[in-house]
Every structure is written in structure tokens, then in C-alpha cells.
Design a protein around this motif. Sequence first.
Motif, PDB file in Angstrom:
ATOM      1  N   GLU A 199       0.829  -1.204   0.000  1.00  0.00           N
ATOM      2  CA  GLU A 199       0.000   0.000   0.000  1.00  0.00           C
ATOM      3  C   GLU A 199       0.860   1.250   0.000  1.00  0.00           C
ATOM      4  OE1 GLU A 199      -3.556  -1.058   2.889  1.00  0.00           O
ATOM      5  OE2 GLU A 199      -3.288   1.111   2.656  1.00  0.00           O
ATOM      6  N   VAL A 200       1.873   1.205   0.846  1.00  0.00           N
ATOM      7  CA  VAL A 200       2.766   2.363   0.945  1.00  0.00           C
ATOM      8  C   VAL A 200       3.455   2.613  -0.373  1.00  0.00           C
ATOM      9  CG1 VAL A 200       4.829   3.242   2.041  1.00  0.00           C
ATOM     10  CG2 VAL A 200       3.137   2.055   3.404  1.00  0.00           C
ATOM     11  N   PHE A 201       3.917   1.530  -0.994  1.00  0.00           N
ATOM     12  CA  PHE A 201       4.622   1.689  -2.264  1.00  0.00           C
ATOM     13  C   PHE A 201       3.708   2.259  -3.335  1.00  0.00           C
ATOM     14  CE2 PHE A 201       8.112   0.336  -0.293  1.00  0.00           C
ATOM     15  CZ  PHE A 201       8.427  -1.011  -0.228  1.00  0.00           C
ATOM     16  N   THR A 202       2.460   1.810  -3.318  1.00  0.00           N
ATOM     17  CA  THR A 202       1.508   2.346  -4.289  1.00  0.00           C
ATOM     18  C   THR A 202       1.363   3.846  -4.113  1.00  0.00           C
ATOM     19  OG1 THR A 202       0.305   0.260  -4.087  1.00  0.00           O
ATOM     20  CG2 THR A 202      -0.802   2.050  -5.248  1.00  0.00           C
ATOM     21  N   LYS A 203       1.254   4.230  -2.839  1.00  0.00           N
ATOM     22  CA  LYS A 203       1.115   5.672  -2.569  1.00  0.00           C
ATOM     23  C   LYS A 203       2.353   6.426  -3.037  1.00  0.00           C
ATOM     24  CE  LYS A 203      -1.905   5.462   1.459  1.00  0.00           C
ATOM     25  NZ  LYS A 203      -1.831   5.377   2.910  1.00  0.00           N
ATOM     26  N   ILE A 204       3.495   5.839  -2.762  1.00  0.00           N
ATOM     27  CA  ILE A 204       4.746   6.506  -3.154  1.00  0.00           C
ATOM     28  C   ILE A 204       4.827   6.627  -4.671  1.00  0.00           C
ATOM     29  CG2 ILE A 204       7.247   6.240  -3.228  1.00  0.00           C
ATOM     30  CD1 ILE A 204       7.163   5.091  -0.442  1.00  0.00           C
ATOM     31  N   LYS A 205       4.479   5.555  -5.359  1.00  0.00           N
ATOM     32  CA  LYS A 205       4.520   5.596  -6.826  1.00  0.00           C
ATOM     33  C   LYS A 205       3.637   6.698  -7.353  1.00  0.00           C
ATOM     34  CE  LYS A 205       4.994   0.830  -7.733  1.00  0.00           C
ATOM     35  NZ  LYS A 205       4.484  -0.400  -8.336  1.00  0.00           N
ATOM     36  N   ALA A 206       2.426   6.772  -6.790  1.00  0.00           N
ATOM     37  CA  ALA A 206       1.493   7.803  -7.246  1.00  0.00           C
ATOM     38  C   ALA A 206       2.091   9.185  -7.023  1.00  0.00           C
ATOM     39  CB  ALA A 206       0.168   7.665  -6.504  1.00  0.00           C
ATOM     40  N   LEU A 207       2.701   9.349  -5.857  1.00  0.00           N
ATOM     41  CA  LEU A 207       3.267  10.656  -5.515  1.00  0.00           C
ATOM     42  C   LEU A 207       4.391  11.029  -6.460  1.00  0.00           C
ATOM     43  CD1 LEU A 207       3.613  13.085  -3.592  1.00  0.00           C
ATOM     44  CD2 LEU A 207       5.129  11.674  -2.233  1.00  0.00           C
ATOM     45  N   VAL A 208       5.223  10.045  -6.788  1.00  0.00           N
ATOM     46  CA  VAL A 208       6.435  10.350  -7.516  1.00  0.00           C
ATOM     47  C   VAL A 208       6.199  10.496  -9.025  1.00  0.00           C
ATOM     48  CG1 VAL A 208       7.528   8.187  -8.243  1.00  0.00           C
ATOM     49  CG2 VAL A 208       8.842   9.844  -6.939  1.00  0.00           C
ATOM     50  N   MET A 209       4.998  10.135  -9.481  1.00  0.00           N
ATOM     51  CA  MET A 209       4.667  10.290 -10.902  1.00  0.00           C
ATOM     52  C   MET A 209       3.996  11.612 -11.195  1.00  0.00           C
ATOM     53  SD  MET A 209       5.788   7.833 -12.714  1.00  0.00           S
ATOM     54  CE  MET A 209       4.859   8.040 -14.224  1.00  0.00           C
ATOM     55  N   LYS A 210       3.755  12.385 -10.150  1.00  0.00           N
ATOM     56  CA  LYS A 210       3.154  13.701 -10.396  1.00  0.00           C
ATOM     57  C   LYS A 210       4.167  14.570 -11.134  1.00  0.00           C
ATOM     58  CE  LYS A 210      -0.229  13.879  -6.747  1.00  0.00           C
ATOM     59  NZ  LYS A 210      -0.034  13.877  -5.305  1.00  0.00           N
ATOM     60  N   PRO A 211       3.684  15.484 -11.978  1.00  0.00           N
ATOM     61  CA  PRO A 211       4.607  16.287 -12.793  1.00  0.00           C
ATOM     62  C   PRO A 211       5.710  16.966 -11.977  1.00  0.00           C
ATOM     63  CG  PRO A 211       2.349  16.659 -13.494  1.00  0.00           C
ATOM     64  CD  PRO A 211       2.276  15.751 -12.309  1.00  0.00           C
ATOM     65  N   ASP A 212       5.331  17.553 -10.823  1.00  0.00           N
ATOM     66  CA  ASP A 212       6.357  18.208  -9.997  1.00  0.00           C
ATOM     67  C   ASP A 212       7.420  17.215  -9.562  1.00  0.00           C
ATOM     68  OD1 ASP A 212       3.888  20.252  -8.325  1.00  0.00           O
ATOM     69  OD2 ASP A 212       5.100  20.630 -10.118  1.00  0.00           O
ATOM     70  N   ALA A 213       6.943  16.045  -9.159  1.00  0.00           N
ATOM     71  CA  ALA A 213       7.876  15.027  -8.680  1.00  0.00           C
ATOM     72  C   ALA A 213       8.718  14.473  -9.812  1.00  0.00           C
ATOM     73  CB  ALA A 213       7.114  13.918  -7.986  1.00  0.00           C
ATOM     74  N   LEU A 214       8.150  14.405 -11.002  1.00  0.00           N
ATOM     75  CA  LEU A 214       8.930  13.929 -12.150  1.00  0.00           C
ATOM     76  C   LEU A 214      10.061  14.899 -12.440  1.00  0.00           C
ATOM     77  CD1 LEU A 214       6.199  12.630 -14.634  1.00  0.00           C
ATOM     78  CD2 LEU A 214       7.883  11.279 -13.411  1.00  0.00           C
ATOM     79  N   ARG A 215       9.753  16.170 -12.297  1.00  0.00           N
ATOM     80  CA  ARG A 215      10.763  17.190 -12.582  1.00  0.00           C
ATOM     81  C   ARG A 215      11.812  17.261 -11.495  1.00  0.00           C
ATOM     82  NH1 ARG A 215       6.777  20.295 -15.218  1.00  0.00           N
ATOM     83  NH2 ARG A 215       5.827  20.815 -13.228  1.00  0.00           N
ATOM     84  N   ALA A 216      11.322  17.325 -10.227  1.00  0.00           N
ATOM     85  CA  ALA A 216      12.249  17.630  -9.135  1.00  0.00           C
ATOM     86  C   ALA A 216      12.399  16.521  -8.104  1.00  0.00           C
ATOM     87  CB  ALA A 216      11.808  18.908  -8.442  1.00  0.00           C
ATOM     88  N   GLY A 217      11.691  15.425  -8.265  1.00  0.00           N
ATOM     89  CA  GLY A 217      11.794  14.348  -7.283  1.00  0.00           C
ATOM     90  C   GLY A 217      11.056  14.699  -6.002  1.00  0.00           C
TER      91      GLY A 217
END
Lengths: 179, 442
Positions: free
Chosen positions: B350-368
Motif C-alpha cells: 500500500e505504501v509503495f503504491t502511494k509513493i509511486k502515485a506521488l512520484v509520478m506527479k509532474p512536480d515530482a517527475l521534474r524535481a523528485g
Amino acid sequence: MQKLGEFKLPHFFNYPPYFTLQPVRDTREKQIQLWKELILDYCKIQKLFVIALEEEFPLFTNTVTERSLTNEAREAFLSALVSEGRAEWMDKGHRKCLILWHRIQDWADILLQFAKDNGLEDGVVTIEEIRFGTESQGTELHGIDRTILNRALKLLEQKGKLVVFKGTSTDDEGIKFSV
Amino acid sequence: MAGNSLPPVNLTDNGRPVLLPNEIECFFLSGVDLLCEDEPNSWFPHLKSGLLILTTHRLLWLPDTAVASSSSASAVHLSSISHIFPNKKSLKSVFASRRIRFQVSPETGSRSVVVTVVVRGKGDFDAFVAKFWENWRGRAWEESEKVASSSSNAVAGAGSASSGSGIYSSDGTVRMVGVSGILRKEQEMWESTDKSLQDAFQDLNALMSKAKEMVMLAEKMRLKLLSGSNSQTNTTNDEEMGSKEEMQELLLSVGIISPVTKESAGALYHQQLSRQLADFVKVPLERSGGIINLIDIYCLFNRARGTELISPDDLLQACSLWEKFDVPIVLRKFDSGVMVIQNKSHSDEEVFTKIKALVMKPDALRAGISPSDAARTLGVAPAMAKEHLLSAESKGILCRDVSPDGFRFYINLFPEIDRDDVYLVKDQGIYPSWVRAIPALG
């Protein structure tokens, strides 16, 4: 597409983690692989033969993402090339690395091909001519690194394909093919 | 020579004056004459060069023991003084001995006379005069009389305690003089304060007595439990054992010391501790998003206990016992060595799913993302979030980016890159999403 000199940079060059040595084994393996390819391709296009770790190497820094490979990372990637036989350390301190984007064997083949293409099967030609002569222009031999050339020549000499003879000065060194 | 109608002063064997009840000595002056210059004088003696003691009740004159004197120790009760003459400073008084005059009447009824106190010896005369006035105005003897009259009724017939020497005065109270008198006054003050405090603490005492009852009750239960657990005969006692365990738990939760000590029943202690800990952990665990650092629990638990602190070892043992019980929490150790307590229901996936979702957001794609970003999304402490990010990294979900900007994580692109064609970007997938999000590549 971003370029570094004549070299086209792939997209992942702007991926920040690409410049951080990854700790997780599988990830690191892939990372090393990509860097090896990149280094060889870059050196081939730019006709670079030596990488000095202490000097600036444009490929190891990305000015857009503002990331730079650490010394540890550089050594890791170059060592991987050395292990694969695509590079050689020129000194014990691992400060200079000779990049063999063509293996020595490949260079030897190229030399022989050059000889054939220019009707030098039984002919004589100077080192200087091979490296900077008009015949070699446009070929990969043009501007070849001295060390690499010598290695290739040595290899061919051992195979009896040619003979190296010294002239009055280093520039006069010549080769007699006997293909 | 005038007669001596002054009341005498009784002396002890050591020459100390015997004081009246509640009488306290205040001032001593040596080389003092008491004389009356009036004519005629039938009753006031001429007292020469003696020791003058000012008390709360009287002026005592004692003859100087070094000098043979025909006079005996005499007292002038302050109540018999009708007037004290103000001290007039004149040229004459500068050179002469210091003196003060007062008017005094005898008990007998003779005419009042004026008496002069001549101070030839050393001493702070002004202070004496001030105290003299104070004591004379203070009329301490009137209070004493009140006390004496009331207590004498109670002590009537209590025996003939001599009013002379001895530490007990006529009304049975311990006589204190001088410094002791001052101390006694302090004592009285404390006693009255104490009484008012006592009144205030009536309720607390009632509470305490109830608590005593509680403790006695607990004691009875404890003995019962001990006797019961010692006689572990057959399994039909299971029910009894069950309720006994309940009782133990109850006692524990009320905060009363567990009947069994650590030494006598080591395993049982840890079992109890383990259960108690499991109960305690519920609330903090929820508050911290289902995962909490073991060190934090150690602090919180001990703080709640107040006394009877547990050692880190006890804590570890208690946690490891959870496997044996059916408790919904587990102790977990991360690769980095960090130990946490988390719900069994906690799912890493569950946690990993949440993390994946978070890290695929445009801001996160750009800046992590940073551990704090993850902490906010996951609802856990940043330290915990970092652990999650690290384990996601070890699973190949994330990649780290270490730079002067800090420690950040990105979605792992490496698997998406074709090693045979590094320029290839497919239409669908993580890699193209990433490429689209980066302006520099556009």
C-alpha cells in the motif's frame, strides 16, 4: 535534442539520478551499462582517446540539471569499461584512462582495410601519413591516438602483416605492409 | 533611708531571676542606680549599681554579685508605672550619666514617687528607652492574666506546681524565657498555620484513607492471586486462571504494582509488560500514521509510567513476545537498522503504491521528492517516511539523487531505457511521461 559538441545526448542524460551512483545492485548495473555506452559513443564521435580523471570531462557534467559525477562514480564507470576490455588504465594511480571505442583488434582491421583501399599492400607509409595524411582524411584513422596506433601496429607486426621501421626521427617512422 | 516596699525578685540558685508566666527578658543594663529623689519617700529604696533587667512585665534590679550590697533584688512592675518622663537632652545630660525618670505607685497605697534610672555602665541607652516605652505600652501582663485565669480554671487542683524555680510554670505550661520565648512565639504561629492547613486538607485525608482501603483491597487480591498461582494443580482451573489474569491486568492498569516481581517470575513479568505495552501503543501508533519509531515508544511509555521505568532491554523483550500473542502489532527492523512498531495490517505494498502515485506527479517527475514530501503524503514522521523511501528504492521503485540540494528520490527510469537504443522513447509508459514533464527536453 541536446548536444555536447557533435554528440547527441539521450533524454536520460537530464535524469538527475543518472548522475548519482546508485546503491541498489540491479539499478546500478543498468546505470553502469548506460554510462559505458555513453562514454564510448561520445569518445567515438568526438574522437577522444584519453580521459584524465583530474581534468574536466564535459560528459561527466550536466549544466542543465546542475549535476556532476563524483570521482567515485567516474572511477566506477571507467573501471567497468576496463573490465570489459574497452578501456585501459594508463597509470597505476588510475588517473588516466585510454578509451578503446574501437578495440585494438578493430583498429588493426581498419589499418589493413586502409592499406587495401589505398593500394599499400606491399607499400610503405609513414606514421605521420596514416595519422594526418590526405588519404586518411575522412577515415577513422585520421587523428588516431599514437598509443593506440602503436598497439595496433604491434599486433599486426606479430601477425606478420607489416613491419615497422624507424626513420631518422620519430616522424619518419614508417610501415611496410606485407598483406 | 527609705523602706523597701518593692516586691522582691526570687532568684534561682544560680542567681537567675525567676520570671512570671509569659514574662520575657528584653534588655540588660549594668551599673544602674534606681533612686527616688522625692521627699518624703517612705517606700522606694535606693538601689545602687546593680543589673537592670527590662522584661515584658517588670523592671528587675539585681544587686551586683561582685559588690556586697545591702539591697536585695527588687522588681518594679510596669503596671505600677503611671508615667514615663520624656528624655530631655540638655547640656547637662551630655556630661552626666544617662538617666530616665518615671512615676510609680506602690501596691500598698503610699504616695506615688518619681524614680530615676541612672545608667552608669555601658549599653545602648536609647534602645533601652525605646524598649521601655514599648513594653510599658504593650501591657503584656494583661494578656498573661487572661491566659492565666482561663487555664487556671482548667488546671484547678492539678497540683501544687511551684511558681518558683523549675521549668514548669503554675498553669502547667512549659515556661520559656529569653530566646526560647521568641522561639515559642514562632512555634505558636506555626501551629496556627498548621491548623488552618489541616482544615484545608480534610478532603485530602479522606481521600488518603480511601486510598488506604484501596491498597488493602489490592493487597488482599494480591495474596489471593499468589496463593492461587502457587497451587497450579489441574487444568480445570483454567477459568480461574483466566479471571486471575484479568485481575492482574486490572491491577496493572490501575497502576498498582504487579503482584509478581521480575525476579520471582521473569517470563510472566515480560508477558504482562508485553500486553500492557501493546495496549499503550495503540494511541501513539494511530497518531503517527500506523508506524512509529521504537525509540519514540520507549520515551512515551516510560514517561507515562512515571516510576517503574523499563529498560530498553525490557522493551525489546516485550516487543518480541508479541509474536506469541494475538496482538495486532509487530516489531520491524529496517535494513538501515532502524526499528519500528507497526500495525500487522500495515501493508508495504500500500505504501509503495502511494509513493509511486506521488512520484509520478509532474512536480515530482521534474524535481523528485524529499522525505518530508513523502511524510506529508503518507501521514507519518519524516524519519519513517525516509525508511519507506529507502525500502522502495531497494525494491527498484525509486532512484536516489544526491546533490548539494539534498537527498531526493525519483521514479526509477532505468528499467525503461532500452540499452540497445538509448534514444528510443516509446509512446506509452513511465519514460515518455517523464520526458513529457521535463521542459528542457521539449
